[in-house]
Design an enzyme around this catalytic site. Structure first.
Site, mmCIF file in Angstrom:
data_model
loop_
_atom_site.group_PDB
_atom_site.id
_atom_site.type_symbol
_atom_site.label_atom_id
_atom_site.label_comp_id
_atom_site.label_asym_id
_atom_site.label_seq_id
_atom_site.Cartn_x
_atom_site.Cartn_y
_atom_site.Cartn_z
ATOM 1 C CD1 TRP A 189 -1.052 2.357 2.218
ATOM 2 C CD2 TRP A 189 -2.879 1.655 1.147
ATOM 3 N NE1 TRP A 189 -1.992 3.368 2.271
ATOM 4 C CE2 TRP A 189 -3.114 2.957 1.630
ATOM 5 C CE3 TRP A 189 -3.903 1.000 0.439
ATOM 6 C CZ2 TRP A 189 -4.323 3.636 1.424
ATOM 7 C CZ3 TRP A 189 -5.111 1.671 0.247
ATOM 8 C CH2 TRP A 189 -5.308 2.970 0.740
ATOM 9 C CB ILE A 190 1.876 3.884 -1.939
ATOM 10 C CG1 ILE A 190 2.391 5.328 -1.963
ATOM 11 C CG2 ILE A 190 1.225 3.557 -3.252
ATOM 12 C CD1 ILE A 190 3.390 5.595 -3.109
ATOM 13 C CG ASP A 210 -1.536 11.134 2.386
ATOM 14 O OD1 ASP A 210 -2.370 10.457 1.781
ATOM 15 O OD2 ASP A 210 -1.768 11.693 3.469
ATOM 16 C CD GLN A 245 1.324 8.476 5.860
ATOM 17 O OE1 GLN A 245 0.460 7.995 6.556
ATOM 18 N NE2 GLN A 245 2.507 8.840 6.342
ATOM 19 C CB SER A 304 0.686 13.102 5.908
ATOM 20 O OG SER A 304 0.381 12.034 5.059
ATOM 21 N NE ARG A 312 -5.756 12.732 9.254
ATOM 22 C CZ ARG A 312 -7.012 12.578 9.643
ATOM 23 N NH1 ARG A 312 -7.332 12.664 10.931
ATOM 24 N NH2 ARG A 312 -7.979 12.344 8.755
ATOM 25 C CG ASP A 313 -2.302 15.289 7.334
ATOM 26 O OD1 ASP A 313 -1.749 14.312 7.864
ATOM 27 O OD2 ASP A 313 -3.416 15.227 6.787
ATOM 28 C CD GLU A 330 -7.843 13.207 5.461
ATOM 29 O OE1 GLU A 330 -7.495 12.294 6.227
ATOM 30 O OE2 GLU A 330 -8.417 12.987 4.382
ATOM 31 C CG ASP A 349 -13.309 9.040 9.919
ATOM 32 O OD1 ASP A 349 -12.386 9.870 9.904
ATOM 33 O OD2 ASP A 349 -13.618 8.341 10.901
HETATM 34 C C1 FRU Z 1 -4.773 11.575 3.886
HETATM 35 C C2 FRU Z 1 -4.455 10.980 5.254
HETATM 36 C C3 FRU Z 1 -3.783 11.989 6.156
HETATM 37 C C4 FRU Z 1 -3.058 11.122 7.147
HETATM 38 C C5 FRU Z 1 -2.633 9.958 6.281
HETATM 39 C C6 FRU Z 1 -2.674 8.635 6.993
HETATM 40 O O1 FRU Z 1 -4.891 10.603 2.908
HETATM 41 O O2 FRU Z 1 -5.619 10.452 5.856
HETATM 42 O O3 FRU Z 1 -4.685 12.889 6.754
HETATM 43 O O4 FRU Z 1 -1.979 11.768 7.720
HETATM 44 O O5 FRU Z 1 -3.499 9.933 5.169
HETATM 45 O O6 FRU Z 1 -2.181 7.625 6.186
#
Ligand code: FRU
Length: 484
Positions: free
Chosen positions: A40-41, A43, A59, A104, A168-169, A229, A250
């Site tokens: 899996w990949i 962000d 990610q 991220s 986050r991020d 995000e 979500d």
């Molecule tokens: C966006 C996200 C980010 C988070 C990451 C988790 O695709 O949900 O908000 O940091 O992916 O994998």
């Protein structure tokens, strides 16, 4: 150093073996879009040019084809096109502030020290968000290859966790003698929010409140979700653009941008536009400014097939092509795939040679009169039972990817129509990239649609339907794979 070199060689050897296996069993696997060989990949993370080389982190779940166990994968490139896989950069630490996953974030140059700011996640007490999220720091002493987590993590905790939908991020940049830092969030029953922080040293952060909070789910007609995000502020001088991943309940919805101006610590948006009309098929955009001063953006292109099929295939997700972003005179963004991608061009076909094309790995550059309907069929099977149609309809000013015929058996696949609005006015310029299951369409650099298709027949033909007089330019280039 020697050990590190050996590790890298091993990484690439493994990649090439896995790549060969993938190709044998899965026609959907891309040839020139970046992704790791398996699993899996999502962000793009920490994109940065360091000592001239482009680094792309991402990610990654190294243990499976579905989301989970978030690590940071890492690759490096000298030309933005060919990538070398490097060892994993970051893994969750059991019992620590990122035990649930390293989400991220970004990487900055702190006076020569590569410094990563990422979201650590941890199981949360009942009644709070499903997991807590906070900002963490890690640094590298060996040119971004291995990373040491800061012992004093986390460096920022959510301000009022119970009312936040995520925290986050990280988008961090130097602003004069200090650092600024945006974190994506949403406040329940209020709206999606980008928090702003300031620091002199990247470790101690002063909250500056909200860079911008939207009032509700829409800005004008544009749906911007309830939580943002991967927000990123891009500075184009006279205007700024806030790029956001619109998330709601979500779920990833789409990527939009708000154009406006920064006044002090606040962003004042004037308009909002869709960055990509392919809905969730382009998400979590992240950009760097390279040595040439270009703003180069990547995003995550997810799959359009069920989890079960992804597990069977052993992989999921693709990185979009590197795209140069500029601000047009009309205060809308322009998107052009980086010139470097041209080096992949192999064989050229004009419009009169189109029927000879047999490829799932090509690019089309075309220009039409803006008032004529255009249809370009790609991934067309021998008997024409399967095809994907990229079209422009001048009456409704609609650009689209029609996937309804893209395979005969739609089970487990999203075949929905992807459409965007663009007024072509005089001319419609199309730049199209087809790479196995990935399609990227750019119209007049203003409207972008990215989508996925999974033909079950071979589907290597290309067809064009447009009035002869409407056609000003048409060329198709088959492209090389980026993996040697
Ligand atoms: C966006 C996200 C980010 C988070 C990451 C988790 O695709 O949900 O908000 O940091 O992916 O994998």
């Amino acid at each position: 150093m020697k050990e590190q070199g050996d590790l890298n060689d091993l990484c690439n050897l493994l990649h090439n073996c896995q790549m060969r296996r993938m190709k044998q069993r899965d026609d959907a696997f891309p040839h020139y879009h970046f992704r790791p060989p398996t699993n899996w990949i999502n962000d793009p993370n920490g994109v940065i040019q360091w000592n001239g080389r482009y680094h792309l982190f991402y990610q990654h779940n190294p243990f499976g084809a579905l989301w989970g166990n978030m690590h940071w994968g890492h690759a490096v490139s000298d030309d933005l096109v060919h990538w070398e896989h490097l060892p994993l950069a970051l893994a969750p630490t059991e019992g620590d502030f990122d035990e649930y996953g390293c989400f991220s974030g970004g990487i900055v140059d702190n006076d020569g020290v590569p410094t990563m700011i990422y979201t650590g996640t941890q199981a949360a007490p009942l009644g709070a968000m499903p997991y807590t999220q906070h900002a963490n720091i890690a640094t590298s002493q060996d040119d971004l290859t291995t990373w040491q987590k800061f012992a004093g993590n986390p460096i920022i905790r959510p301000p009022h966790p119970k009312t936040l939908i995520g925290f986050r991020d990280h988008n961090v940049w130097r602003n004069g003698d200090h650092w600024l830092h945006i974190i994506g969030s949403g406040v329940q029953d209020v709206g999606p929010t980008a928090f702003l922080y300031r620091s002199d040293d990247l470790y101690e952060w002063e909250p500056l409140g909200k860079l911008y909070q939207n009032d509700g789910l829409y800005f004008g007609d544009e749906f911007v979700g309830s939580m943002w995000e991967c927000p990123q502020l891009l500075d184009f001088g006279r205007k700024q653009a806030l790029i956001i991943g619109a998330s709601h309940n979500d779920s990833t919805v789409h990527t939009s941008y708000l154009i406006g101006t920064m006044v002090g610590d606040r962003f004042h948006p004037e308009a909002a536009y869709r960055l990509d009309y392919g809905n969730r098929y382009f998400y979590a955009a992240q950009s760097l400014i390279d040595d040439m001063g270009r703003t180069i953006m990547w995003g995550w292109i997810p799959e359009a097939r069920d989890d079960e099929l992804c597990v069977a295939a052993g992989w999921s997700g693709v990185m979009s092509l590197p795209c140069v972003v500029t601000l047009g005179e009309d205060d809308r963004l322009r998107f052009a795939v980086a010139e470097e991608v041209r080096q992949l061009r192999r064989e050229r076909f004009g419009v009169e040679q189109l029927s000879a094309v047999q490829s799932d790995c090509f690019e089309i550059v075309a220009e039409f009169e803006g008032n004529e309907r255009v249809e370009i069929g790609v991934r067309v099977s021998a008997e024409n039972q399967e095809r994907t149609t990229i079209f422009y309809d001048p009456e409704s000013q609609t650009l689209g990817i029609d996937r309804s015929q893209s395979r005969r058996d739609g089970d487990g696949h999203d075949l929905s129509l992807l459409t965007g609005r663009i007024s072509a006015e005089n001319r419609l310029h199309l730049h199209i990239f087809v790479d196995a299951s990935v399609i990227e369409v750019f119209a007049n650099k203003v409207a972008v649609i990215i989508g996925r298709v999974y033909p079950d027949a071979e589907g290597l033909g290309v067809r064009l339907k447009s009035a002869d007089a409407a056609l000003h330019q048409f060329e198709l280039w088959t492209l090389d794979s980026i993996w040697h």
